[in-house]
Design a protein around this motif. Structure first.
Motif, PDB file in Angstrom:
ATOM      1  N   GLN A 248       0.853  -1.183   0.000  1.00  0.00           N
ATOM      2  CA  GLN A 248       0.000   0.000   0.000  1.00  0.00           C
ATOM      3  C   GLN A 248       0.883   1.225   0.000  1.00  0.00           C
ATOM      4  OE1 GLN A 248      -1.911  -0.546   4.095  1.00  0.00           O
ATOM      5  NE2 GLN A 248      -1.644   1.640   3.983  1.00  0.00           N
ATOM      6  N   ALA A 249       0.321   2.295  -0.500  1.00  0.00           N
ATOM      7  CA  ALA A 249       1.108   3.512  -0.587  1.00  0.00           C
ATOM      8  C   ALA A 249       1.405   4.004   0.822  1.00  0.00           C
ATOM      9  CB  ALA A 249       0.324   4.567  -1.349  1.00  0.00           C
ATOM     10  N   PHE A 250       2.643   4.169   1.174  1.00  0.00           N
ATOM     11  CA  PHE A 250       2.959   4.793   2.460  1.00  0.00           C
ATOM     12  C   PHE A 250       4.319   5.430   2.361  1.00  0.00           C
ATOM     13  CE2 PHE A 250       5.524   1.108   3.093  1.00  0.00           C
ATOM     14  CZ  PHE A 250       6.367   1.340   4.159  1.00  0.00           C
ATOM     15  N   SER A 251       4.528   6.370   3.227  1.00  0.00           N
ATOM     16  CA  SER A 251       5.807   7.035   3.247  1.00  0.00           C
ATOM     17  C   SER A 251       6.859   6.018   3.697  1.00  0.00           C
ATOM     18  CB  SER A 251       5.741   8.187   4.246  1.00  0.00           C
ATOM     19  OG  SER A 251       7.029   8.462   4.720  1.00  0.00           O
ATOM     20  N   ASP A 252       7.893   5.755   2.888  1.00  0.00           N
ATOM     21  CA  ASP A 252       8.886   4.778   3.332  1.00  0.00           C
ATOM     22  C   ASP A 252      10.080   5.446   4.006  1.00  0.00           C
ATOM     23  OD1 ASP A 252      10.017   3.971  -0.034  1.00  0.00           O
ATOM     24  OD2 ASP A 252       9.912   5.841   1.091  1.00  0.00           O
ATOM     25  N   ASP A 253       9.905   6.723   4.306  1.00  0.00           N
ATOM     26  CA  ASP A 253      10.922   7.415   5.073  1.00  0.00           C
ATOM     27  C   ASP A 253      10.716   7.060   6.550  1.00  0.00           C
ATOM     28  OD1 ASP A 253      12.451   9.140   6.482  1.00  0.00           O
ATOM     29  OD2 ASP A 253      11.739  10.965   5.488  1.00  0.00           O
ATOM     30  N   PRO A 254      11.630   6.226   7.134  1.00  0.00           N
ATOM     31  CA  PRO A 254      11.411   5.761   8.512  1.00  0.00           C
ATOM     32  C   PRO A 254      11.194   6.899   9.504  1.00  0.00           C
ATOM     33  CG  PRO A 254      13.315   4.679   7.529  1.00  0.00           C
ATOM     34  CD  PRO A 254      12.891   5.735   6.565  1.00  0.00           C
ATOM     35  N   SER A 255      11.694   8.091   9.169  1.00  0.00           N
ATOM     36  CA  SER A 255      11.517   9.195  10.110  1.00  0.00           C
ATOM     37  C   SER A 255      10.054   9.630  10.186  1.00  0.00           C
ATOM     38  CB  SER A 255      12.386  10.384   9.710  1.00  0.00           C
ATOM     39  OG  SER A 255      11.844  10.983   8.553  1.00  0.00           O
ATOM     40  N   GLU A 256       9.236   9.166   9.223  1.00  0.00           N
ATOM     41  CA  GLU A 256       7.815   9.517   9.260  1.00  0.00           C
ATOM     42  C   GLU A 256       6.954   8.320   9.649  1.00  0.00           C
ATOM     43  OE1 GLU A 256       6.610  11.202   5.573  1.00  0.00           O
ATOM     44  OE2 GLU A 256       7.607  13.105   6.011  1.00  0.00           O
ATOM     45  N   CYS A 257       7.613   7.190   9.976  1.00  0.00           N
ATOM     46  CA  CYS A 257       6.865   5.978  10.291  1.00  0.00           C
ATOM     47  C   CYS A 257       7.024   5.586  11.758  1.00  0.00           C
ATOM     48  CB  CYS A 257       7.359   4.804   9.438  1.00  0.00           C
ATOM     49  SG  CYS A 257       6.895   4.963   7.731  1.00  0.00           S
ATOM     50  N   ALA A 258       6.018   4.879  12.245  1.00  0.00           N
ATOM     51  CA  ALA A 258       6.070   4.357  13.609  1.00  0.00           C
ATOM     52  C   ALA A 258       5.843   2.859  13.563  1.00  0.00           C
ATOM     53  CB  ALA A 258       5.000   5.039  14.455  1.00  0.00           C
ATOM     54  N   PHE A 259       6.282   2.176  14.610  1.00  0.00           N
ATOM     55  CA  PHE A 259       6.141   0.720  14.668  1.00  0.00           C
ATOM     56  C   PHE A 259       5.649   0.305  16.044  1.00  0.00           C
ATOM     57  CE2 PHE A 259       7.763  -3.449  15.871  1.00  0.00           C
ATOM     58  CZ  PHE A 259       7.396  -4.241  14.784  1.00  0.00           C
ATOM     59  N   ILE A 260       4.663  -0.606  16.070  1.00  0.00           N
ATOM     60  CA  ILE A 260       4.262  -1.241  17.331  1.00  0.00           C
ATOM     61  C   ILE A 260       4.204  -2.744  17.108  1.00  0.00           C
ATOM     62  CG2 ILE A 260       1.777  -0.799  16.855  1.00  0.00           C
ATOM     63  CD1 ILE A 260       1.401  -0.708  19.975  1.00  0.00           C
ATOM     64  N   ILE A 262       5.644  -6.965  18.824  1.00  0.00           N
ATOM     65  CA  ILE A 262       6.255  -7.800  19.864  1.00  0.00           C
ATOM     66  C   ILE A 262       7.776  -7.888  19.683  1.00  0.00           C
ATOM     67  CG2 ILE A 262       6.209 -10.157  20.826  1.00  0.00           C
ATOM     68  CD1 ILE A 262       3.400  -9.843  20.947  1.00  0.00           C
ATOM     69  N   HIS A 263       8.218  -7.811  18.415  1.00  0.00           N
ATOM     70  CA  HIS A 263       9.654  -7.952  18.135  1.00  0.00           C
ATOM     71  C   HIS A 263      10.295  -6.601  17.812  1.00  0.00           C
ATOM     72  CE1 HIS A 263       7.864 -11.933  17.257  1.00  0.00           C
ATOM     73  NE2 HIS A 263       8.926 -12.344  17.928  1.00  0.00           N
ATOM     74  N   SER A 264      11.594  -6.492  18.095  1.00  0.00           N
ATOM     75  CA  SER A 264      12.296  -5.230  17.820  1.00  0.00           C
ATOM     76  C   SER A 264      12.798  -5.169  16.395  1.00  0.00           C
ATOM     77  CB  SER A 264      13.510  -5.085  18.736  1.00  0.00           C
ATOM     78  OG  SER A 264      13.103  -4.832  20.020  1.00  0.00           O
ATOM     79  N   PRO A 265      12.447  -4.133  15.650  1.00  0.00           N
ATOM     80  CA  PRO A 265      12.987  -3.994  14.297  1.00  0.00           C
ATOM     81  C   PRO A 265      14.421  -3.477  14.324  1.00  0.00           C
ATOM     82  CG  PRO A 265      11.418  -2.232  14.766  1.00  0.00           C
ATOM     83  CD  PRO A 265      11.511  -3.064  16.014  1.00  0.00           C
ATOM     84  N   THR A 266      15.197  -3.797  13.275  1.00  0.00           N
ATOM     85  CA  THR A 266      16.558  -3.249  13.206  1.00  0.00           C
ATOM     86  C   THR A 266      16.534  -1.794  12.747  1.00  0.00           C
ATOM     87  OG1 THR A 266      16.641  -4.430  11.112  1.00  0.00           O
ATOM     88  CG2 THR A 266      18.011  -5.299  12.891  1.00  0.00           C
ATOM     89  N   GLU A 267      15.645  -1.498  11.798  1.00  0.00           N
ATOM     90  CA  GLU A 267      15.552  -0.101  11.352  1.00  0.00           C
ATOM     91  C   GLU A 267      15.072   0.764  12.508  1.00  0.00           C
ATOM     92  OE1 GLU A 267      12.924  -0.368   7.499  1.00  0.00           O
ATOM     93  OE2 GLU A 267      13.053  -2.198   8.673  1.00  0.00           O
ATOM     94  N   GLU A 268      15.416   2.058  12.413  1.00  0.00           N
ATOM     95  CA  GLU A 268      14.908   2.943  13.444  1.00  0.00           C
ATOM     96  C   GLU A 268      13.681   3.675  12.963  1.00  0.00           C
ATOM     97  OE1 GLU A 268      16.978   5.954  15.823  1.00  0.00           O
ATOM     98  OE2 GLU A 268      18.403   4.296  16.154  1.00  0.00           O
ATOM     99  N   PHE A 269      12.630   3.629  13.739  1.00  0.00           N
ATOM    100  CA  PHE A 269      11.409   4.357  13.402  1.00  0.00           C
ATOM    101  C   PHE A 269      11.306   5.596  14.285  1.00  0.00           C
ATOM    102  CE2 PHE A 269      10.620   0.100  11.901  1.00  0.00           C
ATOM    103  CZ  PHE A 269       9.969   0.320  10.688  1.00  0.00           C
ATOM    104  N   ALA A 270      10.520   6.561  13.816  1.00  0.00           N
ATOM    105  CA  ALA A 270      10.374   7.814  14.569  1.00  0.00           C
ATOM    106  C   ALA A 270       9.759   7.541  15.937  1.00  0.00           C
ATOM    107  CB  ALA A 270       9.510   8.796  13.774  1.00  0.00           C
ATOM    108  N   LEU A 271       8.853   6.588  15.988  1.00  0.00           N
ATOM    109  CA  LEU A 271       8.253   6.162  17.264  1.00  0.00           C
ATOM    110  C   LEU A 271       8.187   4.651  17.258  1.00  0.00           C
ATOM    111  CD1 LEU A 271       4.993   8.180  18.102  1.00  0.00           C
ATOM    112  CD2 LEU A 271       7.077   8.067  19.455  1.00  0.00           C
ATOM    113  N   GLU A 272       8.543   4.038  18.383  1.00  0.00           N
ATOM    114  CA  GLU A 272       8.484   2.582  18.470  1.00  0.00           C
ATOM    115  C   GLU A 272       7.880   2.169  19.786  1.00  0.00           C
ATOM    116  OE1 GLU A 272      12.265   0.586  17.981  1.00  0.00           O
ATOM    117  OE2 GLU A 272      12.592   1.629  16.074  1.00  0.00           O
ATOM    118  N   LYS A 273       7.050   1.137  19.747  1.00  0.00           N
ATOM    119  CA  LYS A 273       6.535   0.569  20.996  1.00  0.00           C
ATOM    120  C   LYS A 273       6.690  -0.934  20.902  1.00  0.00           C
ATOM    121  CE  LYS A 273       4.518   1.097  24.789  1.00  0.00           C
ATOM    122  NZ  LYS A 273       4.729   2.245  25.671  1.00  0.00           N
ATOM    123  N   ILE A 274       7.558  -1.491  21.749  1.00  0.00           N
ATOM    124  CA  ILE A 274       7.731  -2.946  21.763  1.00  0.00           C
ATOM    125  C   ILE A 274       7.008  -3.465  23.002  1.00  0.00           C
ATOM    126  CG2 ILE A 274       9.389  -4.857  21.666  1.00  0.00           C
ATOM    127  CD1 ILE A 274       9.514  -2.760  19.308  1.00  0.00           C
TER     128      ILE A 274
END
Ligand code: TXA
Ligand code: MG
Length: 324
Positions: A248-260, A262-274
């Protein structure tokens, strides 16, 4: 209108008795309440939330004996579920009593009834004298609020009072079960899981998630739980790389993305909740959506989880939030 913020359940209940509308904490999410027998107050709830008029409300009781005035009949299956799960994060759909005004149930002949378990909620409901109808205390379509601050974010100046409590323990809305036919049917998955319901009534039908289920529970067809950000379901591989389940169309600039997830991603996201558990995932999801909006995240990637136990409810809310 000035919204009074109070820690006193007695003060909050006075607004209900005077015909006002009050947001209050529960163990699932915060609700926006009105006296079930006051149609003018109920109309104010629909207006404050901008809720579609065809979406019925849940009536909240402090004691099982209050169900008599709400439900014309309590089928045997419902009695068994009440005995096992009330008070708790479970709503039962029952035949409606004539005394309940049609606006409460959006004209349906049935009514959703729930007895919250949170001690502060029960103190508030006991002080209200009548049962309290309450949808979640958000503007329709937004994620349900799990803190009193999130309630004010949406409804400050639109409601009479907020009863301040702790963040909601479960973080997702109650499990809704239709008990009007011989076989109970899950209409909305929640913290009380299908597995638990089947321990009491073996033939309980699972949540279908399709249009037949949505037709039985009008609220499920409406767009729900969405932050302004795009929501996408993702997967994470052993190396910690995140990929989306659906292109799906989404900004692939990690600085504009967040992740929630159970596992920790290697990339850095602007906001993360593990999160450590599915229960924590449920508890944190809606507040994380709101946090993302506060800082202008473009896309929130939610790690997909197994649809077992409360994982069914978590995946349901994420899929709904991802619908455009
Ligand atoms: O945990 C909860 O259930 C929270 C707290 C505040 O109790 N309340 C909540 O209310 O989530 P609301 O209005 O946001 O969602 C109620 C859901 C809707 O999907 C609605 O369609 C369904 O319950 N519902 C209510 N009455 C119904 C009825 N008579 N028949 C079928 N579905 C019903
Ligand atoms: Mg809601």
């Amino acid at each position: 209108m000035k919204t009074v913020v109070t820690e006193s359940p007695a003060e909050a209940s006075r607004f209900i008795r005077d015909g006002g509308i009050v947001a209050f904490p529960t163990e699932t999410v915060y609700g926006l309440g009105a006296d079930v027998f006051n149609e003018f107050s109920i109309a104010k709830v629909f207006a404050a939330k901008e809720r579609p008029a065809d979406n019925p409300l849940i009536a909240h009781v402090a004691r099982v004996s209050q169900i008599e005035r709400l439900a014309g009949e309590v089928p045997l299956a419902a009695l068994k579920l009440i005995e096992r799960f009330f008070p708790g994060p479970l709503t039962l759909v029952l035949p409606k009593a004539d005394e309940v005004p049609p606006i409460a149930t959006a004209g349906l002949e049935t009514i959703g009834v729930r007895m919250p378990g949170d001690p502060l909620t029960r103190e508030f409901l006991s002080a209200c004298s009548s049962p309290v109808v309450a949808p979640s205390a958000n503007i329709s379509g937004k994620p349900s609020p799990t803190t009193w601050q999130a309630v004010l974010e949406d409804l400050d100046g639109r409601i009479d009072c907020v009863l301040k409590g702790e963040p909601s323990q479960h973080g997702l809305e109650s499990t809704v079960v239709d008990c009007t036919s011989d076989t109970p049917i899950v209409l909305r998955p929640g913290a009380i899981t299908l597995e638990q319901l089947r321990e009491i009534i073996t033939e309980t039908a699972p949540y279908s998630g399709d249009e037949s289920g949505e037709a039985r529970s009008p609220g499920m067809k409406h767009k729900h739980y969405s932050p302004r950000a795009n929501v996408a379901l993702g997967e994470i591989d052993e190396a910690g790389k995140v990929s989306l389940l659906q292109a799906q169309a989404f900004s692939d600039d990690p600085s504009e993305c967040a992740f929630i997830g159970i596992h920790s991603p290697t990339e850095e996201f602007a906001l993360e909740k593990i999160v450590g558990t599915l229960e924590e995932y449920a508890r944190e999801l809606f507040e994380f959506f709101r946090q993302c909006d506060r800082v202008g995240i473009a896309t929130v990637i939610c790690e997909s989880v197994e649809e077992k136990g409360i994982g069914v409810a978590v995946m349901d809310r994420i899929r709904r939030a991802a619908r455009r």
